[in-house]
Design a protein around this motif. Structure first.
Motif, PDB file in Angstrom:
ATOM      1  N   TRP A 163       0.746  -0.962  -0.091  1.00  0.00           N
ATOM      2  CA  TRP A 163       0.064  -0.237  -0.130  1.00  0.00           C
ATOM      3  C   TRP A 163       0.892   1.269   0.115  1.00  0.00           C
ATOM      4  O   TRP A 163       2.036   1.305   0.549  1.00  0.00           O
ATOM      5  CB  TRP A 163      -0.965  -0.123   1.101  1.00  0.00           C
ATOM      6  N   ALA A 182      -3.865   2.665  -2.309  1.00  0.00           N
ATOM      7  CA  ALA A 182      -3.050   2.000  -3.089  1.00  0.00           C
ATOM      8  C   ALA A 182      -2.354   2.891  -4.046  1.00  0.00           C
ATOM      9  O   ALA A 182      -2.622   4.273  -4.372  1.00  0.00           O
ATOM     10  CB  ALA A 182      -3.878   1.007  -3.914  1.00  0.00           C
ATOM     11  N   ARG A 200      -6.233   2.691   3.955  1.00  0.00           N
ATOM     12  CA  ARG A 200      -5.478   2.187   2.956  1.00  0.00           C
ATOM     13  C   ARG A 200      -5.611   2.721   1.680  1.00  0.00           C
ATOM     14  O   ARG A 200      -6.727   2.952   1.138  1.00  0.00           O
ATOM     15  CB  ARG A 200      -5.614   0.803   2.996  1.00  0.00           C
ATOM     16  N   SER A 218     -10.189   6.042  -0.903  1.00  0.00           N
ATOM     17  CA  SER A 218     -10.136   5.009  -1.950  1.00  0.00           C
ATOM     18  C   SER A 218     -11.289   5.845  -2.820  1.00  0.00           C
ATOM     19  O   SER A 218     -11.571   6.214  -3.233  1.00  0.00           O
ATOM     20  CB  SER A 218     -10.483   3.566  -2.027  1.00  0.00           C
ATOM     21  N   GLU A 253      -1.006   3.322   4.583  1.00  0.00           N
ATOM     22  CA  GLU A 253      -1.722   2.347   5.474  1.00  0.00           C
ATOM     23  C   GLU A 253      -1.945   2.956   6.904  1.00  0.00           C
ATOM     24  O   GLU A 253      -0.601   3.094   7.538  1.00  0.00           O
ATOM     25  CB  GLU A 253      -1.112   0.903   5.414  1.00  0.00           C
TER      26      GLU A 253
END
Length: 577
Positions: free
Chosen positions: A5, A30, A28, A572, A8
């Motif tokens: 990641w 990415a 988290r 996200s 995180e």
């Protein structure tokens, strides 16, 4: 193959006296992900972002960056990891130029001429028009936000945190920015995107984390959600949209007739031949990209610009024209902000901290700034009990999250401070209310509340002039709409005749073939000596002194106490008294 990641967070906690800002937060992000974080004002987004950026230390929890556990003790450490952040409360030095402020935020120190060149390149690529040589104190709020965005982009970040980045852009420029962010994400840069514009989040973001009362309450794919479902997740209930009844316009309350006010500073915008009539019982919206004369118009209306209003005579020469600005038929020339308030004209400025409120003063004292009537002052004595009671009533009516009238203005989140300032002026029972950016940085629930209050005020007979860069907002509440561009005002349209496409074109000054493509003509009969043009020679920048060490950039103002102070979240300052 498994990939670490980019960011995180595990079990992040942060407490302030009486408030839990973050409670076991996990997040988290990415590589290459555009990740939204949603939440009400005061939900803990800002605190979490400051922890990621090293401006606030968590009480517990851990942070991993690219799979490695790190301790982000300062913003310098965050920048060395590749984290860049745009705070909603800006971290700029007012007395320095745009280029100097950007220079200070770069770890590697190229010359100012090179910095100016890079600023122009990024500004052109992102549609963020700004002049590198301009002193920051001459910039509007929206223009300052552009500087923050450009400074962040110039650091070539691995993780970019953006807080309300489209509030300064015309609709056409928003699409260009989204294209750029998608390209940036395609290179592997992770983006934490904070916005209260749910349509943007659903269009742009790959993932969304929703926070409420300091906790993560949901993780969703925003493309699969509706605006209503996202709002429900954020506030825990359905949000009723304000209903606009047909206007019942009355007598003319505020009239501008050919107002042509030269800018008060060398980098300001001249107001040119502005005419409008605002009637009791109507709400007139003025749209426009930040930096096109909104600040100057607001200063003239509020009395902050104490110069006599001017207009053009029959020969086209500037002259003092007291009648070019009238309230209920009476010229406002020479009247102070306090005298205008007593006459029924109240103003909500665009700058919350500074012009709207004194950061270090408590809410009761900030209420007193614009409420000096008999209920607050009697026989020369301040009635603090009455002031505190009025302040508490504002807090309750507008849902301001604060510990009480004694809370310092700077301890509130940006959205909660905005609710307080709007509530303070509405509680003054104005006959005419001028509001700049009424819901900037305010969550959808609070925005709906503020808009409903403005419409209720209109229905009660008040005349409202709302200056906003949020087209959706103006289409929702305005009876008529106009656009300000390069210091000129477009024709006024009934809202039923306006479209987003048409207003978007007008925001570029395209309502009149007589508008020159590169700006308006110089003031008739008056030199513009000393004015700098955007894109002026780099020689001036090369001569600028730079004799100050680069500090770690922290959010403007004091430390927050549990309330998030309208900074970004992951996913996200001179009071007008």
């Amino acid at each position: 193959m498994w990939m670490a990641w980019r960011l995180e967070l595990e079990n992040i906690g942060k407490r302030y006296p009486g408030v839990v800002a973050n409670d076991g937060v996990g997040l988290r992000v990415a590589p290459g992900q555009i990740h939204a974080v949603l939440g009400e004002n005061g939900a803990g987004k800002s605190t979490l972002m400051k922890i990621i950026f090293g401006a606030v230390q968590p009480d517990c929890g851990s942070i991993r960056f690219d799979g490695v556990q790190v301790q982000v003790r300062t913003p310098h450490v965050a920048r060395s990891l590749g984290v860049a952040m745009v705070f909603q409360h800006f971290s700029l030095f007012d007395t320095l130029s745009v280029a100097e402020n950007v220079w200070l935020g770069l770890d590697r120190k190229p010359g100012l001429v090179e910095v100016a060149r890079r600023i122009r390149g990024v500004a052109a690529g992102y549609g963020l028009d700004i002049a590198p040589e301009r002193p920051v104190h001459t910039l509007s709020v929206g223009e300052r936000q552009r500087v923050e965005i450009i400074r962040a982009l110039l650091t070539d970040p691995k993780l970019l945190i953006l807080d309300e980045p489209t509030s300064v852009l015309a609709p056409q420029a928003v699409h260009k920015l989204f294209d750029t962010l998608r390209k940036l994400a395609a290179t592997g840069c992770s983006i934490l995107y904070i916005s209260h514009k749910l349509d943007e989040i659903r269009t742009l973001c790959h993932h969304c984390t929703v926070m409420r009362a300091g906790k993560v309450v949901a993780e969703v794919d925003p493309a699969r959600e509706s605006n209503a479902s996202l709002s429900r997740l954020m506030v825990g209930a359905d949000i009723a949209r304000p209903r606009r009844r047909p206007a019942q316009p009355g007598v003319v309350a505020l009239q501008l007739s050919g107002l042509s006010q030269p800018a008060a500073d060398p980098y300001g915008v001249d107001l040119q031949d502005i005419s409008l009539q605002l009637r009791m019982g109507e709400l007139l919206g003025i749209a426009g990209v930040s930096g096109n004369g909104q600040r100057e118009l607001l200063a003239v209306l509020s009395g902050e610009d104490a110069r006599a209003p001017r207009g053009l005579d029959d020969a086209g020469n500037l002259r003092v024209a007291p009648g070019s600005l009238q309230l209920f038929g009476t010229p406002l020339a020479g009247s102070s902000p306090e005298q205008r308030r007593h006459a029924g004209l109240r103003v909500v400025p665009e700058e919350r901290l500074g012009r709207g409120a004194v950061p270090t003063m408590d809410l009761a004292a900030n209420t007193l700034l614009t409420h000096t009537g008999a209920d607050s002052v009697r026989h020369g004595w301040l009635r603090w009990d009455a002031v505190a009671a009025r302040t508490q009533a504002i807090i309750a009516r507008f849902g301001v999250r604060a510990t009480g009238p004694q809370a310092a203005a700077q301890s509130l989140s940006g959205g909660n401070l905005q609710k307080f300032i709007v509530g303070r002026e509405i509680s003054g029972a104005p006959k005419v209310l001028v509001v700049a950016q009424p819901t900037w940085g305010v969550d959808v629930g609070a925005a709906a509340h503020i808009r409903a209050e403005l419409l209720a005020l209109r229905d009660a007979g008040c005349a409202l002039l709302v200056i906003s860069e949020e087209l959706d907002e103006l289409f929702e509440i305005a009876d008529r709409i106009a656009v300000i561009a390069r210091g000129r005002l477009s024709p006024v349209l009934p809202i039923a005749e306006a479209t987003v496409e048409r207003i978007g074109q007008w925001m570029s000054g395209l309502w009149d073939a007589a508008v020159p493509p590169h700006g308006f003509p110089l003031r008739v009969g008056e030199e513009q000596a000393g004015r700098s043009e955007i894109g002026s020679s780099d020689a001036a920048l090369a001569a600028m002194p730079v004799a100050i060490a680069a500090p770690d950039f922290l959010p403007a103002g004091g430390e927050e106490r549990g309330e998030e102070r309208a900074a970004a979240s992951p996913g996200s300052q001179h009071a007008q008294a």
